[in-house]
Design an enzyme around this catalytic site. Structure first.
Site, PDB file in Angstrom:
ATOM      1  N   ARG A 170       0.826  -1.219   0.000  1.00 11.17           N
ATOM      2  CA  ARG A 170       0.000   0.000   0.000  1.00 11.17           C
ATOM      3  C   ARG A 170       0.859   1.266   0.000  1.00 11.17           C
ATOM      4  NH1 ARG A 170      -4.647   0.749   4.304  1.00 11.17           N
ATOM      5  NH2 ARG A 170      -2.979   0.296   5.769  1.00 11.17           N
ATOM      6  N   ARG A 203       2.417   4.090   4.925  1.00  9.07           N
ATOM      7  CA  ARG A 203       1.950   4.429   6.269  1.00  9.07           C
ATOM      8  C   ARG A 203       2.886   3.854   7.315  1.00  9.07           C
ATOM      9  NH1 ARG A 203      -4.454   3.234   6.644  1.00  9.07           N
ATOM     10  NH2 ARG A 203      -3.775   2.211   8.569  1.00  9.07           N
ATOM     11  N   ARG A 214      -1.359  -5.090  14.748  1.00 12.95           N
ATOM     12  CA  ARG A 214      -2.731  -4.758  14.335  1.00 12.95           C
ATOM     13  C   ARG A 214      -3.576  -6.025  14.137  1.00 12.95           C
ATOM     14  NH1 ARG A 214      -1.272  -1.441   9.280  1.00 12.95           N
ATOM     15  NH2 ARG A 214      -3.491  -1.123   8.967  1.00 12.95           N
TER      16      ARG A 214
HETATM   17  P1  AP5 Z   1      -7.353  -0.449   2.140  1.00 11.87           P
HETATM   18  O1  AP5 Z   1      -8.630  -0.173   1.418  1.00 11.87           O
HETATM   19  O2  AP5 Z   1      -6.484   0.719   2.468  1.00 11.87           O
HETATM   20  O3  AP5 Z   1      -7.629  -1.382   3.405  1.00 11.87           O
HETATM   21  P2  AP5 Z   1      -8.270  -1.062   4.820  1.00 11.87           P
HETATM   22  O4  AP5 Z   1      -9.072  -2.251   5.228  1.00 11.87           O
HETATM   23  O5  AP5 Z   1      -8.979   0.262   4.785  1.00 11.87           O
HETATM   24  O6  AP5 Z   1      -6.955  -1.011   5.669  1.00 11.87           O
HETATM   25  P3  AP5 Z   1      -6.506  -0.055   6.844  1.00 11.87           P
HETATM   26  O7  AP5 Z   1      -5.095  -0.457   7.142  1.00 11.87           O
HETATM   27  O8  AP5 Z   1      -6.741   1.384   6.516  1.00 11.87           O
HETATM   28  O9  AP5 Z   1      -7.426  -0.516   7.965  1.00 11.87           O
HETATM   29  P4  AP5 Z   1      -7.191  -0.282   9.429  1.00 11.87           P
HETATM   30  O10 AP5 Z   1      -8.486  -0.725   9.980  1.00 11.87           O
HETATM   31  O11 AP5 Z   1      -5.984  -0.916   9.998  1.00 11.87           O
HETATM   32  O12 AP5 Z   1      -6.819   1.261   9.504  1.00 11.87           O
HETATM   33  P5  AP5 Z   1      -7.556   2.540  10.076  1.00 11.87           P
HETATM   34  O13 AP5 Z   1      -7.130   3.669   9.267  1.00 11.87           O
HETATM   35  O14 AP5 Z   1      -8.995   2.311  10.317  1.00 11.87           O
HETATM   36  O15 AP5 Z   1      -6.536  -1.481   1.231  1.00 11.87           O
HETATM   37  C1  AP5 Z   1      -5.263  -1.939   1.623  1.00 11.87           C
HETATM   38  C2  AP5 Z   1      -4.376  -2.102   0.345  1.00 11.87           C
HETATM   39  O16 AP5 Z   1      -4.953  -3.115  -0.475  1.00 11.87           O
HETATM   40  C3  AP5 Z   1      -4.309  -0.832  -0.532  1.00 11.87           C
HETATM   41  O17 AP5 Z   1      -3.031  -0.722  -1.084  1.00 11.87           O
HETATM   42  C4  AP5 Z   1      -5.346  -1.077  -1.633  1.00 11.87           C
HETATM   43  O18 AP5 Z   1      -5.009  -0.416  -2.849  1.00 11.87           O
HETATM   44  C5  AP5 Z   1      -5.267  -2.607  -1.767  1.00 11.87           C
HETATM   45  N1  AP5 Z   1      -6.559  -3.190  -2.160  1.00 11.87           N
HETATM   46  C6  AP5 Z   1      -7.791  -2.853  -1.696  1.00 11.87           C
HETATM   47  N2  AP5 Z   1      -8.733  -3.603  -2.278  1.00 11.87           N
HETATM   48  C7  AP5 Z   1      -8.084  -4.446  -3.116  1.00 11.87           C
HETATM   49  C8  AP5 Z   1      -8.493  -5.489  -4.001  1.00 11.87           C
HETATM   50  N3  AP5 Z   1      -9.790  -5.802  -4.130  1.00 11.87           N
HETATM   51  N4  AP5 Z   1      -7.551  -6.164  -4.672  1.00 11.87           N
HETATM   52  C9  AP5 Z   1      -6.227  -5.847  -4.567  1.00 11.87           C
HETATM   53  N5  AP5 Z   1      -5.772  -4.879  -3.749  1.00 11.87           N
HETATM   54  C10 AP5 Z   1      -6.689  -4.194  -3.030  1.00 11.87           C
HETATM   55  O19 AP5 Z   1      -6.888   2.616  11.551  1.00 11.87           O
HETATM   56  C11 AP5 Z   1      -5.512   2.886  11.731  1.00 11.87           C
HETATM   57  C12 AP5 Z   1      -5.206   2.954  13.222  1.00 11.87           C
HETATM   58  O20 AP5 Z   1      -5.954   4.037  13.828  1.00 11.87           O
HETATM   59  C13 AP5 Z   1      -5.579   1.711  14.049  1.00 11.87           C
HETATM   60  O21 AP5 Z   1      -4.580   0.728  14.034  1.00 11.87           O
HETATM   61  C14 AP5 Z   1      -5.759   2.345  15.442  1.00 11.87           C
HETATM   62  O22 AP5 Z   1      -4.505   2.590  16.050  1.00 11.87           O
HETATM   63  C15 AP5 Z   1      -6.391   3.688  15.137  1.00 11.87           C
HETATM   64  N6  AP5 Z   1      -7.871   3.642  15.152  1.00 11.87           N
HETATM   65  C16 AP5 Z   1      -8.695   3.964  14.102  1.00 11.87           C
HETATM   66  N7  AP5 Z   1      -9.982   3.817  14.459  1.00 11.87           N
HETATM   67  C17 AP5 Z   1      -9.982   3.385  15.746  1.00 11.87           C
HETATM   68  C18 AP5 Z   1     -11.005   3.028  16.651  1.00 11.87           C
HETATM   69  N8  AP5 Z   1     -12.303   3.091  16.309  1.00 11.87           N
HETATM   70  N9  AP5 Z   1     -10.643   2.606  17.906  1.00 11.87           N
HETATM   71  C19 AP5 Z   1      -9.353   2.556  18.281  1.00 11.87           C
HETATM   72  N10 AP5 Z   1      -8.331   2.873  17.457  1.00 11.87           N
HETATM   73  C20 AP5 Z   1      -8.630   3.278  16.199  1.00 11.87           C
END
Ligand code: AP5
Length: 272
Positions: A170, A203, A214
């Site tokens: 990513r 990231r 994670r």
């Molecule tokens: P992408 O779409 O970016 O995946 P994602 O599921 O959104 O992944 P994230 O890492 O953003 O999820 P996350 O839940 O860890 O992060 P968040 O920002 O919420 O796709 C990933 C990759 O795959 C990309 O390169 C994309 O191009 C590729 N891809 C997508 N679809 C594809 C397909 N069909 N085929 C091929 N490739 C594909 O959270 C980050 C951090 O914030 C957490 O760890 C935590 O510390 C904090 N946080 C956020 N919300 C909370 C909460 N509610 N409570 C506590 N902590 C929180």
């Protein structure tokens, strides 16, 4: 835990979108989210890197909904100079870089300040929230107070090795938030965002050690939400293999089976 929020129904005509979501406080969206006849209110679940953000972008574009990502709010805060950050938020951001969850209290404050986004006239897609049972309970209370109902909770599923490959490749644009993949969805010019010309970065929490943390945290804290939403009849499980468009189409096929009586955007009623 009580959600620290005041009723925001008085703001429902402001049509807030991600500007208000990312900035919070008194930020007003510009341009406003477009009004749609039947707003969808969705929660996306699934392990880190499964593709929630990618699906959220597609869903929002096609449904006219607003993409509400708690991860984006935290990353936007981490880009600020740090002067305006509370000690609690600074600690939260350090934990986030290691792949740990931010505390429920901090997250509920962030969401609570942005309650009016739940009244977005185009509906909303919550991405990354809730992530614990405590957060889900708080969201349930908040939605009740705001007189807003969820339509469905989509859980995207993929084997762990494919998730790790998605995360490792990513690249993101810090300026406009566009997401790429080095092999699956590369930009036209290596390292440069197609949309705004920004320099793409990896990231901080996509390093192998943070990815391991994670995944562990997801299994311990977030996976229990599948049962929680299943018991409420809202859960729609979607295999996340294939292209983003294929997954989008599959999402609505599954929704028709799992949520009978719902009119999907393809105009078909559910019922199995
Ligand atoms: P992408 O779409 O970016 O995946 P994602 O599921 O959104 O992944 P994230 O890492 O953003 O999820 P996350 O839940 O860890 O992060 P968040 O920002 O919420 O796709 C990933 C990759 O795959 C990309 O390169 C994309 O191009 C590729 N891809 C997508 N679809 C594809 C397909 N069909 N085929 C091929 N490739 C594909 O959270 C980050 C951090 O914030 C957490 O760890 C935590 O510390 C904090 N946080 C956020 N919300 C909370 C909460 N509610 N409570 C506590 N902590 C929180």
């Amino acid at each position: 835990m009580d959600t620290p929020i005041e009723s925001s129904k008085t703001h429902s005509n402001d049509l807030p979108d991600r500007v208000a979501w990312l900035k919070g406080g008194s930020a007003v969206c510009n341009p406003p989210a477009k009004a749609v006849p039947a707003p969808w209110r969705l929660v996306l679940l699934g392990a880190p890197g499964v593709g929630k953000g990618t699906q959220a972008d597609i869903l929002c574009e096609r449904l006219g909904a607003c993409h509400l990502s708690t991860g984006d709010v935290l990353r936007a805060a981490s880009k600020s100079d740090g002067c305006g950050l509370s000690p609690a938020l600074q600690t939260a951001l350090e934990g986030m870089r290691r792949g740990e969850l931010v505390t429920d209290e901090t997250i509920l404050n962030i969401v609570g300040e942005r309650g009016r986004c739940l009244h977005c006239s185009g509906g909303f897609v919550l991405d990354g929230f809730p992530r614990t049972v405590t957060q889900a309970e708080a969201l349930e209370k908040l939605l009740k107070r705001e007189e807003v109902e969820l339509d469905a909770v989509f859980d995207y599923e993929l084997p762990i090795d494919e998730i790790v490959a998605r995360l490792g490749g990513r690249r993101v644009c810090p300026k406009c938030k566009a997401v790429y993949h080095t092999t699956g969805h590369p930009p036209k010019s290596e390292g440069i965002c197609d949309k705004c010309g920004g320099a793409l970065v990896q990231r901080e929490d996509d390093r192998p050690e943070a990815i391991r943390t994670r995944m562990r945290v997801y299994a311990e804290s977030t996976a229990p939400l599948l049962d929680w939403y299943g018991q409420r009849g809202l859960l729609v499980t979607v295999p996340a293999r294939g292209t983003p468009d294929e997954i989008y189409a599959r999402t609505w096929e599954r929704c028709r089976t799992a949520r009978p009586g719902i009119l999907t955007p393809t105009g078909t009623l559910g019922g199995g």
